[in-house]
Design a protein around this motif. Structure first.
Motif, mmCIF file in Angstrom:
data_model
loop_
_atom_site.group_PDB
_atom_site.id
_atom_site.type_symbol
_atom_site.label_atom_id
_atom_site.label_comp_id
_atom_site.label_asym_id
_atom_site.label_seq_id
_atom_site.Cartn_x
_atom_site.Cartn_y
_atom_site.Cartn_z
ATOM 1 N N ALA A 25 -21.422 70.881 -19.253
ATOM 2 C CA ALA A 25 -20.520 70.043 -20.051
ATOM 3 C C ALA A 25 -20.736 68.570 -19.730
ATOM 4 O O ALA A 25 -20.675 67.712 -20.624
ATOM 5 C CB ALA A 25 -19.067 70.446 -19.801
ATOM 6 N N ALA A 26 -20.985 68.275 -18.468
ATOM 7 C CA ALA A 26 -21.216 66.882 -18.074
ATOM 8 C C ALA A 26 -22.532 66.335 -18.626
ATOM 9 O O ALA A 26 -22.715 65.114 -18.710
ATOM 10 C CB ALA A 26 -21.209 66.770 -16.549
ATOM 11 N N ALA A 27 -23.432 67.235 -19.025
ATOM 12 C CA ALA A 27 -24.737 66.802 -19.536
ATOM 13 C C ALA A 27 -24.723 66.585 -21.046
ATOM 14 O O ALA A 27 -25.730 66.116 -21.614
ATOM 15 C CB ALA A 27 -25.806 67.842 -19.179
ATOM 16 N N VAL A 28 -23.633 66.911 -21.722
ATOM 17 C CA VAL A 28 -23.540 66.713 -23.171
ATOM 18 C C VAL A 28 -23.316 65.228 -23.470
ATOM 19 O O VAL A 28 -22.468 64.573 -22.844
ATOM 20 C CB VAL A 28 -22.401 67.558 -23.770
ATOM 21 N N THR A 29 -24.045 64.702 -24.403
ATOM 22 C CA THR A 29 -23.864 63.318 -24.851
ATOM 23 C C THR A 29 -22.998 63.327 -26.100
ATOM 24 O O THR A 29 -23.330 64.011 -27.085
ATOM 25 C CB THR A 29 -25.205 62.655 -25.165
ATOM 26 N N VAL A 30 -21.904 62.551 -26.089
ATOM 27 C CA VAL A 30 -20.952 62.591 -27.198
ATOM 28 C C VAL A 30 -20.630 61.182 -27.671
ATOM 29 O O VAL A 30 -20.437 60.262 -26.869
ATOM 30 C CB VAL A 30 -19.631 63.290 -26.784
ATOM 31 N N GLU A 31 -20.565 61.020 -28.981
ATOM 32 C CA GLU A 31 -20.028 59.810 -29.579
ATOM 33 C C GLU A 31 -18.652 60.161 -30.132
ATOM 34 O O GLU A 31 -18.512 61.126 -30.879
ATOM 35 C CB GLU A 31 -20.933 59.321 -30.704
ATOM 36 N N TRP A 32 -17.649 59.363 -29.760
ATOM 37 C CA TRP A 32 -16.271 59.747 -30.034
ATOM 38 C C TRP A 32 -15.665 58.983 -31.203
ATOM 39 O O TRP A 32 -15.981 57.803 -31.419
ATOM 40 C CB TRP A 32 -15.388 59.500 -28.801
ATOM 41 N N ASP A 33 -14.776 59.668 -31.921
ATOM 42 C CA ASP A 33 -13.842 59.038 -32.849
ATOM 43 C C ASP A 33 -12.524 58.944 -32.093
ATOM 44 O O ASP A 33 -11.832 59.942 -31.916
ATOM 45 C CB ASP A 33 -13.701 59.896 -34.111
ATOM 46 N N HIS A 34 -12.181 57.746 -31.634
ATOM 47 C CA HIS A 34 -11.062 57.594 -30.712
ATOM 48 C C HIS A 34 -9.690 57.717 -31.368
ATOM 49 O O HIS A 34 -8.676 57.847 -30.670
ATOM 50 C CB HIS A 34 -11.177 56.265 -29.973
ATOM 51 N N GLY A 35 -9.627 57.637 -32.672
ATOM 52 C CA GLY A 35 -8.365 57.891 -33.347
ATOM 53 C C GLY A 35 -7.350 56.767 -33.260
ATOM 54 O O GLY A 35 -7.653 55.662 -32.791
ATOM 55 N N PRO A 36 -6.113 57.028 -33.694
ATOM 56 C CA PRO A 36 -5.102 55.963 -33.813
ATOM 57 C C PRO A 36 -4.612 55.392 -32.491
ATOM 58 O O PRO A 36 -3.991 54.331 -32.474
ATOM 59 C CB PRO A 36 -3.957 56.656 -34.560
ATOM 60 N N ALA A 37 -4.879 56.070 -31.377
ATOM 61 C CA ALA A 37 -4.390 55.572 -30.087
ATOM 62 C C ALA A 37 -5.388 54.656 -29.386
ATOM 63 O O ALA A 37 -5.148 54.232 -28.257
ATOM 64 C CB ALA A 37 -4.044 56.741 -29.171
ATOM 65 N N ALA A 38 -6.495 54.331 -30.059
ATOM 66 C CA ALA A 38 -7.599 53.638 -29.395
ATOM 67 C C ALA A 38 -7.221 52.292 -28.807
ATOM 68 O O ALA A 38 -7.801 51.860 -27.809
ATOM 69 C CB ALA A 38 -8.765 53.469 -30.372
ATOM 70 N N THR A 39 -6.275 51.600 -29.397
ATOM 71 C CA THR A 39 -5.906 50.263 -28.908
ATOM 72 C C THR A 39 -4.613 50.268 -28.109
ATOM 73 O O THR A 39 -4.119 49.201 -27.723
ATOM 74 C CB THR A 39 -5.758 49.289 -30.093
ATOM 75 N N LEU A 40 -4.075 51.427 -27.844
ATOM 76 C CA LEU A 40 -2.767 51.511 -27.183
ATOM 77 C C LEU A 40 -2.881 51.188 -25.692
ATOM 78 O O LEU A 40 -3.799 51.654 -25.008
ATOM 79 C CB LEU A 40 -2.197 52.923 -27.359
ATOM 80 N N SER A 41 -1.947 50.400 -25.194
ATOM 81 C CA SER A 41 -1.877 50.095 -23.767
ATOM 82 C C SER A 41 -0.422 50.154 -23.330
ATOM 83 O O SER A 41 0.491 50.114 -24.168
ATOM 84 C CB SER A 41 -2.443 48.699 -23.471
#
Length: 756
Positions: free
Chosen positions: A311-327
């Motif tokens: 699983a750690a060897a999988v390369t993934v590009e993410w769709d971060h969704g509506p929470a992407a800018t939340l802090s």
């Protein structure tokens, strides 16, 4: 009163009368399941809750999950009491999924009524809600409701089974049933004849169901009220207890995941070429964000280690969704803005609070804050699923077996009836296992495994960073006093996310509507006799998913309310216990709990310095939740490094009838430790939509060396039993905060508690 004959009329009148008739009838029987219970050779099912074996064992059917709270022991004792079984002959078996096991109490208690409300609207709403939940509700362990929900059904099941055994003996001996009695696993006749339950079981199962049965009076109890040992304790001590993570069906494969680091995100695209070259790898697949969860990529392999490495060897590009800018900063800024503008839904009002505030000689105002919190159960999220020949078997730790079955079925595209769920012990739940995201996820992963069972196991970091969190919340409280320093007005408004609407959407696909009691519980549903009051909550929508956390809204609202009560006492120049007592003159049960806690804690007497010479102080809090009343007095010191240390907690509880004093004491102690962990350390923070905490190094638990001495006193009561799993949590944070004020003069209004 509606007569039976009114439903015999034709046309529309018939339909209306049927509806009215349904409305006035009590919830349908909870004794007999839709299908007969599974029985092994020599067993006889006497109803949906108990089987008696020819070997004289009594198997109590258990509809509630055991996650350390002792529900299995308490419920088994209730049935065994009315059955007149010997405790040594009692065994447990999890029930199948059936409507008779639906939880009625939690949903009824979730209606937004004040406990003092005894009006007809509350009675009718509770009546109809219970009836509805009996038919279309869910099996659920939560809301500190296990004993409360099954107090009568388990007693009635035991009493019915006892009557059937007695009838069988009377028929066998040719005597009157009234001449026979049951005692410790035997049926005895006045003339001296005796037979064990096991000898009578087969014949008893053929007896007609008795009509109305007489339940025991408390003076007749032999098991209820006794400190019976926990029924599952031996298996936990010798290692034979089976938790969800222990599921190990033949041919088991293992799945590990890489999930989007932003909560609620999903996969845009991935490359599994490197992972597929590693040893033991069977499959690599994309997993959708089920039931409000987060998407990711799963690897199925022959061992957990191989799955994790791949699983750690999988390369993934993410769709971060509506929470992407939340802090955390944006969350608190949004809540602060909402608090300044909020009017909110009013959950409780008395008198004219605006006029009372305007006429007050003095007023005080304070703002309080609580952060997001993770559940942090010791057993990380896991689920084992086998999908073979169009049917599935699920092994998991869950608080909602019916919803788990539905989630697995939907993910696999099969009917619910084709899914068998094995409920295993939970290594902690605290509300996290009320969700079904991980079950659907595990089912989807197992679907590609060619019929082999697959265990999906999250890492501790994934468990922490992909939780359904306790909502962050802000509150503003205001109190008004007359010229003599008496409280005349109380106003509270809080802002934060609502849990129930989110749960309805992600679990049932239903848009939530109406007030959510959990947002304001602990603020509005309290016994204080405020002359003029208004308590409200404004829902604020934010993209971080929230869920039920042990004691739910009470967990933070108790901190806000009891801390501000202390502020009001200080403003009125009154002793904190005396100030509370003056507001409880019509609530004698609450007053008794408060005064008993003060007495046992030596309230008002000087505290001797600690062993290291440090100064100590006491703080008090009183809170009602889940039907139970708890007062706690915390004895606190502060080190040279400003570290807060709680040395002693006196805890007094009135939870109605005490089914098992040991279980109650254990749960009060557990609640104090859980609540102190949150009060001193608990916090989930966000940056760019990602949770910053990961494991117990930055989500610390209260260590054994730092645990206070907890002294629990149970008020004797003839009232029906109420909840004990959660009521120990809410009072501890304000009790500690109030002690810190007495010790240092600093008023801490934010959790976790940190001295300046």
């Amino acid at each position: 009163m509606v007569k039976r004959r009114t439903v015999l009329l034709g046309g529309a009148a018939t339909a209306g009368a049927l509806v009215i008739g349904w409305g006035v009838m009590p919830p349908r029987q909870r004794l007999h399941p839709s299908d007969p219970l599974p029985q092994t050779r020599g067993q006889a099912a006497l109803n949906g809750w108990v089987k008696v074996g020819a070997d004289n064992t009594v198997t109590v059917m258990m509809a509630k999950s055991e996650m350390g709270q002792g529900a299995h022991t308490g419920l088994a004792a209730i049935l065994a009491e009315e059955l007149d079984a010997d405790w040594a002959q009692v065994r447990l078996e999890m029930t199948p999924i059936d409507d008779i096991y639906n939880n009625l109490a939690t949903v009824v208690d979730g209606l937004p009524f004040h406990p003092d409300n005894d009006g007809s609207m509350k009675a009718v709403a509770g009546w109809l809600t219970a009836k509805t939940m009996r038919e279309v509700g869910v099996m659920m362990t939560g809301g500190s409701s296990s004993i409360k929900d099954l107090w009568l059904p388990m007693r009635e099941a035991g009493a019915h089974a006892r009557a059937m055994l007695i009838r069988a003996a009377a028929a066998q001996w040719g005597v009157q049933a009234t001449e026979c009695t049951a005692n410790a696993g035997w049926v005895e006749h006045t003339a001296g004849q005796r037979a064990t339950f096991g000898e009578l079981a087969a014949m008893a199962a053929q007896q007609p169901m008795p009509g109305k049965v007489t339940l025991k009076e408390p003076a007749q109890f032999k098991l209820i009220g006794k400190p019976l040992t926990r029924i599952e304790a031996p298996s936990k001590l010798d290692g034979t207890a089976v938790f969800g993570i222990d599921a190990n069906p033949p041919g088991l494969l293992h799945a590990s995941l890489v999930m989007c680091p932003t909560r609620g995100g999903k996969v845009a695209r991935f490359d599994a070429a490197a992972a597929q070259k590693l040893p033991g790898v069977k499959h690599v697949l994309e997993v959708a964000p089920y039931h409000g969860g987060t998407g990711g990529v799963a690897v199925i392999a022959d061992t957990p280690w191989h799955a994790k490495k791949a699983a750690a060897a999988v390369t993934v590009e993410w769709d971060h969704g509506p929470a992407a800018t939340l802090s955390s900063e944006t969350v608190m800024a949004r809540l602060a803005q909402a608090l300044d503008q909020a009017k909110g839904f009013g959950y409780h009002s008395a008198g004219d609070v605006d006029a009372a505030m305007q006429g007050a000689a003095t007023t005080i105002t304070a703002d309080y804050r609580a952060p997001y919190l993770a559940h942090a159960a010791l057993e990380p999220i896991n689920c084992t699923v086998q999908f073979k020949d169009g049917a599935a078997t699920v092994w998991t730790s869950t608080q909602v077996p019916g919803l788990a079955r539905r989630a697995a079925a939907k993910a696999l595209g099969i009917d619910d009836e084709k899914v068998t769920v094995h409920q295993l012990l939970l290594g902690g739940g605290f509300g996290r296992r009320l969700e079904a995201d991980y079950v659907a996820q595990a089912a989807a992963i197992a679907k590609v495994a060619g019929g082999a069972p697959v265990q999906t196991l999250w890492s501790r970091e994934q468990d922490t960073q992909h939780d359904f969190y306790r909502p962050a919340c802000l509150a503003r409280s205001k109190a008004g006093f007359d010229a003599q320093g008496q409280l005349v007005a109380w106003h509270n408004i809080s802002v934060g996310q609502a849990i129930v609407p989110q749960v309805l959407v992600r679990t049932f696909g239903l848009a939530g509507a109406g007030p959510d009691k959990t947002t304001s519980e602990g603020a509005f549903d309290q016994p204080y006799e405020w002359p003029h009051a208004r308590i409200a909550h404004e829902i604020v929508d934010l993209p971080l998913p929230v869920g039920f956390w042990r004691s739910v809204g009470h967990s933070h609202q108790a901190f806000f309310k009891e801390s501000f009560v202390d502020e009001a006492a200080a403003a009125a120049k009154q002793d904190p216990v005396a100030f509370r007592a003056a507001l409880l003159q019509k609530h004698l049960r609450h007053l008794k709990v408060l005064q008993k806690a003060a007495e046992l804690a030596d309230w008002g007497k000087p505290l001797a310095p600690g062993a290291a010479g440090e100064k100590r102080a006491r703080g008090v809090a009183l809170h009602q939740s889940f039907g139970s009343i708890v007062a706690q007095v915390a004895e606190v010191s502060v080190g040279a490094d400003k570290a807060i240390r709680v040395h002693r907690v006196v805890c007094v509880v009135d939870c109605g009838a005490a089914i098992n004093p040991n279980l109650i004491a254990q749960q009060m102690e557990s609640g104090v430790v859980f609540g102190l962990t949150a009060a001193l350390y608990g916090e989930i923070t966000l940056k760019d939509g990602q949770v910053q905490q990961s494991n117990f190094h930055d989500v610390p638990l209260l260590r054994m060396a730092d645990c206070p001495q907890v002294e629990t006193h149970i008020i004797d009561s003839a009232e029906p039993p109420e909840g004990v799993g959660e009521p120990g949590v809410p009072p501890i944070a304000p009790a500690v905060a109030n002690a810190l004020f007495a010790l240092t003069g600093q008023r801490l209004r934010a959790l976790p508690l940190k001295l300046a």
